[in-house]
Each structure stands twice: as structure tokens, then as C-alpha cells.
Write a protein that holds these residues in place. Structure first.
Motif, short mmCIF file in Angstrom:
data_model
loop_
_atom_site.label_atom_id
_atom_site.label_comp_id
_atom_site.label_asym_id
_atom_site.label_seq_id
_atom_site.Cartn_x
_atom_site.Cartn_y
_atom_site.Cartn_z
N VAL A 224 0.86 -1.18 0.00
CA VAL A 224 0.00 0.00 0.00
C VAL A 224 0.90 1.23 0.00
CG1 VAL A 224 -1.88 1.19 1.19
CG2 VAL A 224 -1.73 -1.30 1.29
N ILE A 225 0.68 2.14 -0.96
CA ILE A 225 1.56 3.31 -1.08
C ILE A 225 0.86 4.61 -0.73
CG2 ILE A 225 3.17 2.32 -2.76
CD1 ILE A 225 1.45 3.74 -4.95
N ASP A 226 -0.43 4.52 -0.35
CA ASP A 226 -1.16 5.74 -0.09
C ASP A 226 -2.30 5.45 0.87
OD1 ASP A 226 -2.00 8.40 -0.42
OD2 ASP A 226 -3.48 7.78 -1.91
N GLY A 227 -2.72 6.45 1.62
CA GLY A 227 -3.87 6.27 2.50
C GLY A 227 -3.46 5.84 3.90
N PRO A 228 -4.45 5.55 4.75
CA PRO A 228 -4.16 5.23 6.16
C PRO A 228 -3.35 3.95 6.35
CG PRO A 228 -6.49 4.89 5.64
CD PRO A 228 -5.87 5.56 4.46
N PRO B 259 -5.19 -11.11 9.40
CA PRO B 259 -5.50 -10.67 8.03
C PRO B 259 -6.85 -9.96 8.01
CG PRO B 259 -5.38 -13.09 8.19
CD PRO B 259 -5.18 -12.55 9.55
N THR B 260 -6.84 -8.74 7.52
CA THR B 260 -8.05 -7.94 7.47
C THR B 260 -8.25 -7.43 6.05
OG1 THR B 260 -7.48 -7.21 9.69
CG2 THR B 260 -9.18 -5.94 8.56
N PRO B 261 -9.43 -7.68 5.44
CA PRO B 261 -9.63 -7.16 4.08
C PRO B 261 -9.94 -5.67 4.10
CG PRO B 261 -11.49 -8.53 4.78
CD PRO B 261 -10.54 -8.46 5.93
N ILE B 262 -9.21 -4.90 3.30
CA ILE B 262 -9.52 -3.47 3.16
C ILE B 262 -9.72 -3.18 1.68
CG2 ILE B 262 -8.30 -2.70 5.23
CD1 ILE B 262 -5.94 -1.92 3.47
N GLU B 263 -10.54 -2.18 1.39
CA GLU B 263 -10.81 -1.84 0.00
C GLU B 263 -10.01 -0.61 -0.38
OE1 GLU B 263 -14.84 -0.87 -1.86
OE2 GLU B 263 -14.81 -3.07 -1.73
N LEU B 264 -9.30 -0.70 -1.49
CA LEU B 264 -8.45 0.39 -1.94
C LEU B 264 -8.69 0.67 -3.41
CD1 LEU B 264 -5.24 -1.12 -0.34
CD2 LEU B 264 -6.38 0.92 0.49
N SER B 265 -8.22 1.83 -3.87
CA SER B 265 -8.30 2.05 -5.31
C SER B 265 -6.96 1.65 -5.92
CB SER B 265 -8.63 3.51 -5.61
OG SER B 265 -7.60 4.32 -5.10
N PHE B 266 -6.94 1.44 -7.24
CA PHE B 266 -5.75 0.90 -7.90
C PHE B 266 -4.51 1.75 -7.65
CE2 PHE B 266 -8.49 -1.25 -11.35
CZ PHE B 266 -8.90 -2.16 -10.40
N ASN B 267 -4.72 3.07 -7.57
CA ASN B 267 -3.52 3.92 -7.45
C ASN B 267 -2.98 3.97 -6.02
OD1 ASN B 267 -5.54 5.40 -6.31
ND2 ASN B 267 -5.46 7.10 -7.77
N GLN B 268 -3.60 3.20 -5.11
CA GLN B 268 -3.07 3.18 -3.75
C GLN B 268 -2.14 2.00 -3.49
OE1 GLN B 268 -7.11 3.47 -1.83
NE2 GLN B 268 -6.06 4.93 -0.52
N ILE B 269 -1.97 1.14 -4.51
CA ILE B 269 -1.12 -0.02 -4.28
C ILE B 269 -0.13 -0.25 -5.41
CG2 ILE B 269 -2.68 -1.33 -2.78
CD1 ILE B 269 -3.71 -2.80 -5.18
#
Length: 188
Positions: free
Chosen positions: A143-147, A174-184
Motif C-alpha cells: 500500500v503506497i497511499d492512505g491510512p 488478516p483484514t480485508p480493506i478496500e483500496l483504489s488501484f492507485n493506492q497499491i
């Protein structure tokens, strides 16, 4: 009120059938095979569909078009519903039940069926959207962006709305989180 038959005979409607997830194709074939022995019921079943979409999977720089089941655990049947056909279909291996209130099958409305069939029938927009996705389920990402910046995780699910579900270890779980493509980013 004395009419306990489910259908006015002769009318074909689409019904949604709950089946064992991951076995949709096998169960569809089971139904067709069983119908060969039951000619009188076979006339009441017009079509069986497994809604799928074509997803472009880019692995090691190679494009592959894969069929992805739209609604895992469900298949659609166009049939005339009556007590006999209901009992017959629900008795087939891998079939759980028809979808509807209190176990009575509820046919899908024209709008619903158009939406479902329209979304995987000659509608190539979804393929275009999917093409830009550089991730596949199971990829190791950072993860490159966000909390959750700097967390690492595994891609669990990819949604065509440019959302991606990533399983990240938070507090050792393990916890599922939802991200947008540009955050990873893909980890190599």
C-alpha cells in the motif's frame, strides 16, 4: 386463494437457483443430463445460464481472457415453474434451492434479467475497463497511499469499479480493506 400451483402453466420465466459455489458448470451439465431421462419435464426447461464475464488477465506480460463467474453459487433457469419441475430441479446433485420468499421460487423481472444478461452479453465495455488492471487475485502488493500506507498484503478481489480488496495484516490478523488501484503497487 385455493390455487396452490406456482405457475399459470405454459409460461416460461427466469428463476435464480442456489447451487454449490465453484461447481456451477458441473451442476448445469447435471441438470441437462437428468432432463434427458425426464422428457416430460425437459419440455418445461428452456434454458440454463451461468452468468459470466470475460476478464482480461495480464500475467507475466501475457494477456489471457478468462471467464469469470458473475454470481458464484447461482445459476439461472428459464423454465415453466410448477410443483413437479421445482421438485425435480431441487433434487439434482449440487442444487440447494430456488431463490424466493419462504422457499417458493420467485421469477426474475424483465428488468432484472435484462440487467444480468445485458451485463455479460456482447457488452465489451467491461473487458476494456479490466484491461488496465495490472493486478490479479493473489498478487503480493504494498500500500503506497492512505491510512494503510506501507502495509503489505495480498489481492483478494478485484472490482471493475477500480476498487481492489486487499488482505492486510493488521494487529497480526488478516483484514480485508478496500483500496483504489492507485493506492497499491505490486511487490516483486
Amino acid at each position: 386463494m385455493g390455487d396452490s400451483k406456482i405457475s399459470e402453466s405454459g409460461i416460461m420465466n427466469w428463476y435464480s437457483l442456489r447451487v454449490m459455489s465453484g461447481k456451477e458448470e458441473k451442476i448445469k451439465n447435471n441438470i441437462f443430463r437428468e432432463l434427458e431421462y425426464e422428457k416430460d419435464i425437459a419440455g418445461n426447461v428452456e434454458d440454463i445460464l451461468i452468468p459470466t464475464e470475460n476478464v482480461i488477465d495480464i500475467k507475466n506480460g501475457k494477456k489471457q481472457v478468462k471467464k469469470k463467474v458473475f454470481f458464484p453459487g447461482y445459476i439461472l433457469l428459464k423454465m415453466e415453474m410448477n410443483n413437479e419441475t421445482k421438485f425435480f430441479i431441487e433434487g439434482i446433485d449440487g442444487v440447494m434451492s430456488f431463490v424466493g420468499p419462504k422457499g417458493s421460487p420467485q421469477s426474475l423481472s424483465d428488468i432484472e434479467i435484462k440487467r444480468i444478461i445485458g451485463s455479460f452479453d456482447g457488452d465489451d465495455d467491461s473487458v476494456e475497463v479490466m484491461e488496465e488492471i495490472p493486478f490479479t487475485v493473489g498478487d503480493s502488493v504494498k500500500v503506497i497511499d492512505g491510512p494503510f500506507k506501507d502495509f503489505n498484503g495480498l489481492v483478494q478481489e478485484i472490482n471493475d469499479k477500480n476498487r481492489i480488496k486487499v488482505n492486510v495484516n493488521i494487529f497480526g490478523r488478516p483484514t480485508p480493506i478496500e483500496l483504489s488501484f492507485n493506492q497499491i503497487l505490486i511487490e516483486n
